[in-house]
Design a protein around this motif. Structure first.
Motif, PDB file in Angstrom:
ATOM      1  N   UNK A   1       1.202  -1.161  -0.169  1.00 46.83           N
ATOM      2  CA  UNK A   1      -0.060   0.099  -0.080  1.00 46.83           C
ATOM      3  C   UNK A   1       1.038   1.127  -0.029  1.00 46.83           C
ATOM      4  N   UNK A   2       1.748   1.307   0.270  1.00 47.58           N
ATOM      5  CA  UNK A   2       2.943   2.281   0.452  1.00 47.58           C
ATOM      6  C   UNK A   2       4.135   2.467  -0.790  1.00 47.58           C
ATOM      7  N   UNK A   3       4.765   1.550  -0.819  1.00 48.46           N
ATOM      8  CA  UNK A   3       4.615   1.899  -2.501  1.00 48.46           C
ATOM      9  C   UNK A   3       4.262   0.756  -3.907  1.00 48.46           C
ATOM     10  N   UNK A   4       4.965   1.388  -4.227  1.00 51.29           N
ATOM     11  CA  UNK A   4       4.868  -0.127  -5.903  1.00 51.29           C
ATOM     12  C   UNK A   4       6.199   0.515  -6.788  1.00 51.29           C
ATOM     13  N   UNK A   5       5.678  -0.744  -7.622  1.00 47.77           N
ATOM     14  CA  UNK A   5       6.813  -0.896  -9.228  1.00 47.77           C
ATOM     15  C   UNK A   5       6.722   0.089  -9.914  1.00 47.77           C
ATOM     16  N   UNK A   6       5.959   0.774  -9.814  1.00 41.25           N
ATOM     17  CA  UNK A   6       5.752   1.556 -10.961  1.00 41.25           C
ATOM     18  C   UNK A   6       4.415   1.401 -12.353  1.00 41.25           C
ATOM     19  N   UNK A   7       4.801   2.622 -12.710  1.00 37.31           N
ATOM     20  CA  UNK A   7       3.893   2.020 -14.661  1.00 37.31           C
ATOM     21  C   UNK A   7       4.941   1.039 -15.339  1.00 37.31           C
ATOM     22  N   UNK A   8       6.169   1.853 -15.467  1.00 42.58           N
ATOM     23  CA  UNK A   8       7.049   0.957 -16.403  1.00 42.58           C
ATOM     24  C   UNK A   8       7.084  -0.619 -16.439  1.00 42.58           C
ATOM     25  N   UNK A   9       7.350  -0.748 -14.678  1.00 50.69           N
ATOM     26  CA  UNK A   9       7.832  -2.039 -14.615  1.00 50.69           C
ATOM     27  C   UNK A   9       6.680  -2.989 -14.593  1.00 50.69           C
ATOM     28  N   UNK A  10       5.363  -2.512 -14.338  1.00 46.32           N
ATOM     29  CA  UNK A  10       4.224  -2.666 -14.984  1.00 46.32           C
ATOM     30  C   UNK A  10       3.615  -3.174 -15.727  1.00 46.32           C
ATOM     31  N   UNK A  11       3.771  -2.486 -16.520  1.00 49.93           N
ATOM     32  CA  UNK A  11       3.545  -2.748 -17.980  1.00 49.93           C
ATOM     33  C   UNK A  11       4.314  -3.711 -18.816  1.00 49.93           C
ATOM     34  N   UNK A  12       5.524  -3.742 -18.478  1.00 46.41           N
ATOM     35  CA  UNK A  12       6.791  -5.069 -18.877  1.00 46.41           C
ATOM     36  C   UNK A  12       5.835  -6.176 -18.320  1.00 46.41           C
ATOM     37  N   UNK A  13       5.524  -5.720 -17.135  1.00 50.00           N
ATOM     38  CA  UNK A  13       5.342  -7.916 -16.741  1.00 50.00           C
ATOM     39  C   UNK A  13       3.319  -7.790 -16.968  1.00 50.00           C
ATOM     40  N   UNK A  14       2.796  -7.246 -17.481  1.00 52.48           N
ATOM     41  CA  UNK A  14       1.483  -7.880 -17.825  1.00 52.48           C
ATOM     42  C   UNK A  14       1.828  -7.932 -19.303  1.00 52.48           C
ATOM     43  N   UNK A  15       1.592  -7.291 -20.250  1.00 53.22           N
ATOM     44  CA  UNK A  15       2.001  -6.635 -21.416  1.00 53.22           C
ATOM     45  C   UNK A  15       3.159  -8.247 -21.798  1.00 53.22           C
ATOM     46  N   UNK A  16       4.609  -8.514 -21.785  1.00 51.90           N
ATOM     47  CA  UNK A  16       5.262  -9.296 -21.822  1.00 51.90           C
ATOM     48  C   UNK A  16       5.516 -10.429 -21.215  1.00 51.90           C
ATOM     49  N   UNK A  17       5.290 -10.600 -20.584  1.00 47.41           N
ATOM     50  CA  UNK A  17       5.570 -11.664 -19.010  1.00 47.41           C
ATOM     51  C   UNK A  17       4.313 -12.058 -18.716  1.00 47.41           C
TER      52      UNK A  17
END
Length: 297
Positions: free
Chosen positions: A122-138
């Motif tokens: 709830x305090x820290x997130x991975x950020x938009x770019x890592x999240x996008x790469x995780x969801x779209x590519x991985x």
């Protein structure tokens, strides 16, 4: 039964009148914006310039609704949104309940460590770019309907609310079931969940509203128009109308009366209509869920 319980004193009558008057004024205050939205959705565009946003339209027209509902894609978007809301809420509640209940038990080992791990998200997130790469590519979920469900299937805040609700249930219920030989899954399914309907309904409403109003993930990961949810499709329609009006204004080309303002109101009615109709049925669970969850047994 004494006479006081049957006949109220003048002071009590005055107090009731004041309370009901304040409640009525508050209801009018809350319903007034909805009345403006509904009335303005049937108003012509030219009248907005002279009379503003009316509750009762001066020149009744359904042109805005014809533009919104005239696109066959709107019904596909409704289907996508209903599917993601129903299926997503079920999956989210499955994840939330199965994690909240163990964390509400004091006998669970490393309970504080797991709780801190969830709280940390709830305090820290991975950020938009890592999240996008995780969801779209991985995970390869781009242009699939599951990208509207899986990434938001678990909410830490909702889990903590559900955990606190479970912690408020008297422990004697579970202890008596343990004595009778029931295991944790049986206790959760047959004892805890039946008495947790208000809490489950409240958290389910939170999740359902989140799924219903979702558009950001669609903007990032959805390119197929058949998978557009309702909110994202309506946003694209409004953007196109604004672009058309701006083009007509800058070039001086007459493009007819484009109902930009009434179209905004009509899209609001189309988007929130099912939620407004559903909320009265869930209101009693919502109210009791907020109050009962704060009581320790």
């Amino acid at each position: 039964m004494n006479s006081r319980s049957i006949k109220k004193t003048p002071g009590e009558i005055v107090f009731d009148v004041i309370v009901y008057a304040i409640a009525a004024l508050f209801c009018i205050y809350c319903l007034y914006p909805f009345a403006i939205i509904l009335g303005s959705s049937f108003e012509t565009e030219n009248n907005f310039l002279y009379y503003g946003f009316p509750i009762i339209p001066r020149d009744f027209t359904t042109k805005a609704y014809e533009m919104v509902l005239g696109d066959s894609q709107i019904f596909k978007a409704y289907g996508v949104t209903i599917f993601t809301t129903v299926v997503g809420t079920i999956i989210s509640m499955l994840f939330t309940v199965t994690m909240a209940y163990p964390l509400s038990l004091k006998k669970l080992r490393f309970r504080n460590v797991i709780t801190f791990y969830v709280y940390f998200t709830m305090l820290f997130g991975g950020g938009l770019v890592p999240t996008y790469l995780l969801i779209s590519r991985t995970l390869n979920m781009k242009n699939t309907i599951w990208v509207l469900i899986i990434p938001v299937a678990f909410g830490a805040w909702n889990m903590f609310l559900m955990r606190n609700f479970f912690a408020g249930i008297p422990s004697e219920l579970a202890e008596s079931a343990y004595v009778d030989g029931a295991n944790d899954m049986q206790i959760l399914w047959k004892i805890i969940l039946p008495v947790s309907v208000p809490g489950i309904a409240t958290i389910s409403l939170f999740y359902a509203l989140g799924y219903w109003n979702q558009w950001f993930n669609a903007m990032l990961y959805i390119e197929k128009s058949d998978l557009f949810p309702l909110q994202y499709l309506l946003m694209r329609m409004l953007r196109n109308v604004d672009a058309m009006k701006e083009m007509a204004r800058s070039t001086g080309v007459a493009m007819g009366e484009i109902p930009a303002n009434s179209l905004r109101m009509a899209t609001t009615v189309v988007a929130i209509g099912p939620v407004v109709l559903l909320y009265p049925f869930a209101q009693k669970y919502f109210t009791s869920g907020l109050t009962v969850g704060a009581i320790k047994g």
